[in-house]
Every structure is written in structure tokens, then in C-alpha cells.
Design a protein around this motif. Structure first.
Motif, PDB file in Angstrom:
ATOM      1  N   MET A   1       0.851  -1.170   0.000  1.00 39.56           N
ATOM      2  CA  MET A   1       0.000   0.000   0.000  1.00 39.56           C
ATOM      3  C   MET A   1       0.896   1.232   0.000  1.00 39.56           C
ATOM      4  O   MET A   1       1.413   1.637   1.016  1.00 39.56           O
ATOM      5  CB  MET A   1      -0.881  -0.069   1.263  1.00 39.56           C
ATOM      6  CG  MET A   1      -1.897   0.992   1.343  1.00 39.56           C
ATOM      7  SD  MET A   1      -3.019   0.764   2.744  1.00 39.56           S
ATOM      8  CE  MET A   1      -1.936   0.352   4.069  1.00 39.56           C
ATOM      9  N   HIS A   6      -6.135   8.163   1.413  1.00 43.55           N
ATOM     10  CA  HIS A   6      -7.234   7.207   1.332  1.00 43.55           C
ATOM     11  C   HIS A   6      -8.526   7.926   1.697  1.00 43.55           C
ATOM     12  O   HIS A   6      -8.513   9.098   2.079  1.00 43.55           O
ATOM     13  CB  HIS A   6      -7.007   6.055   2.314  1.00 43.55           C
ATOM     14  CG  HIS A   6      -5.688   5.387   2.177  1.00 43.55           C
ATOM     15  ND1 HIS A   6      -5.393   4.519   1.150  1.00 43.55           N
ATOM     16  CD2 HIS A   6      -4.560   5.464   2.933  1.00 43.55           C
ATOM     17  CE1 HIS A   6      -4.153   4.077   1.279  1.00 43.55           C
ATOM     18  NE2 HIS A   6      -3.624   4.658   2.347  1.00 43.55           N
ATOM     19  N   GLY A  50      -3.082   4.621  -5.745  1.00 45.10           N
ATOM     20  CA  GLY A  50      -3.009   3.448  -4.866  1.00 45.10           C
ATOM     21  C   GLY A  50      -3.846   3.559  -3.610  1.00 45.10           C
ATOM     22  O   GLY A  50      -3.688   2.748  -2.694  1.00 45.10           O
ATOM     23  N   SER A  52      -7.178   3.586  -0.992  1.00 48.44           N
ATOM     24  CA  SER A  52      -8.239   2.647  -0.647  1.00 48.44           C
ATOM     25  C   SER A  52      -9.357   3.391   0.060  1.00 48.44           C
ATOM     26  O   SER A  52      -9.167   4.513   0.538  1.00 48.44           O
ATOM     27  CB  SER A  52      -7.715   1.557   0.297  1.00 48.44           C
ATOM     28  OG  SER A  52      -6.807   0.701  -0.351  1.00 48.44           O
ATOM     29  N   ARG A  66      -9.336  -1.325  -2.322  1.00 46.99           N
ATOM     30  CA  ARG A  66      -8.545  -0.449  -3.175  1.00 46.99           C
ATOM     31  C   ARG A  66      -9.457   0.282  -4.153  1.00 46.99           C
ATOM     32  O   ARG A  66     -10.378  -0.294  -4.718  1.00 46.99           O
ATOM     33  CB  ARG A  66      -7.493  -1.267  -3.926  1.00 46.99           C
ATOM     34  CG  ARG A  66      -6.448  -0.427  -4.620  1.00 46.99           C
ATOM     35  CD  ARG A  66      -5.285  -1.275  -5.093  1.00 46.99           C
ATOM     36  NE  ARG A  66      -5.690  -2.442  -5.854  1.00 46.99           N
ATOM     37  CZ  ARG A  66      -5.829  -2.464  -7.184  1.00 46.99           C
ATOM     38  NH1 ARG A  66      -5.576  -1.391  -7.889  1.00 46.99           N
ATOM     39  NH2 ARG A  66      -6.199  -3.566  -7.800  1.00 46.99           N
TER      40      ARG A  66
END
Length: 140
Positions: A1, A6, A50, A52, A66
Motif C-alpha cells: 500500500m 485514502h 493506490g 483505498s 482499493r
């Protein structure tokens, strides 16, 4: 990760990650899941590097998915919404309590809970209330 950013979102109506996985399977089959939200993230490029979505179940972050891409969605009323296209894999994470909030929130990578080790992924998840109590005691 490797992402630095995020999202965090309450998963309303689900008892835990198993409920979310079952709901997504019934609605999307094997295709990527789609979660539609009213607001388009201003920091979309960072999320798509990348990031999530971390799901909060009954006050506890327990899983993440993701973010594959963002798609505009028209709800039929002419208002542009954001469709979060999600990998179907729900990754269990260390339980972290969160207070209720509306919508979604950005979650910096430094504040995101770590994924559970592969050796613990097969374990049945603790009930959210138990996971929250353990997390508050510093026992994950």
C-alpha cells in the motif's frame, strides 16, 4: 500500500465486512464494486495513486478496498456524483475506533490502520463492539 491518501466511509446497514462482501456480490457479481457518493474528491489524483476506502462498521474501521478509478454518475436528477470503482477484495485491517461522521473523510496513510497479517486473514472477525473495546485498550 504505497498511497499517501485514502478515504474513510461509514458502512451503514452492515454488521461487518462479511455483510458488505455479500451485498457487493449480490449487486455486482464478479465485476468491480461501485460505491456512489455525492461529492467528487478534490484530491482525486492522490486517491488514484493506490488509495483505498477504509470501511467503518459500527464505529470501528475493520476493512479496506482499493480504489481502482472514479467515474461520473448521473443520478437521473442532473447532479453529477462520484462513482468509486472498487477492487472486490476486502482486506481486513487492524481494528481502529472512529466516531460517527457524515459522508466520507480523507485518511492520510500515516493514520490508516495496517492490514492484518496473512496468518490472521482467515480468522472470523470480532464483533465491532468487541473490536472497538480492544482497540481502545491498545489491543488489536
Amino acid at each position: 500500500m504505497s498511497a499517501k491518501l485514502h478515504l474513510m466511509k461509514l458502512c451503514v446497514g452492515a454488521e461487518g465486512p462479511g455483510d458488505l462482501a455479500a451485498w457487493q456480490a449480490s449487486h455486482f457479481g464478479r465485476a468491480p464494486a461501485l460505491h456512489v457518493t455525492r461529492m467528487w474528491p478534490k484530491r482525486d489524483a492522490e486517491l488514484l495513486a493506490g488509495g483505498s476506502i477504509y470501511w467503518v462498521f459500527k464505529g470501528v474501521i475493520l476493512a479496506r478496498q482499493r480504489i481502482l478509478t472514479l467515474e461520473p454518475v448521473d443520478g437521473g436528477d442532473g447532479v453529477r456524483r462520484c462513482g468509486l470503482v472498487l477492487d472486490r477484495a476486502l482486506v481486513p485491517v487492524a481494528a481502529v475506533p472512529r466516531r460517527p461522521f457524515q459522508g466520507w473523510r480523507y485518511l492520510e496513510a500515516k493514520d490508516a490502520p495496517p492490514d492484518l497479517p496473512a496468518s490472521r486473514e482467515a480468522e472470523a472477525p470480532l464483533p465491532p463492539a468487541v473490536a472497538a473495546a480492544l482497540a481502545e485498550m491498545g489491543l488489536r
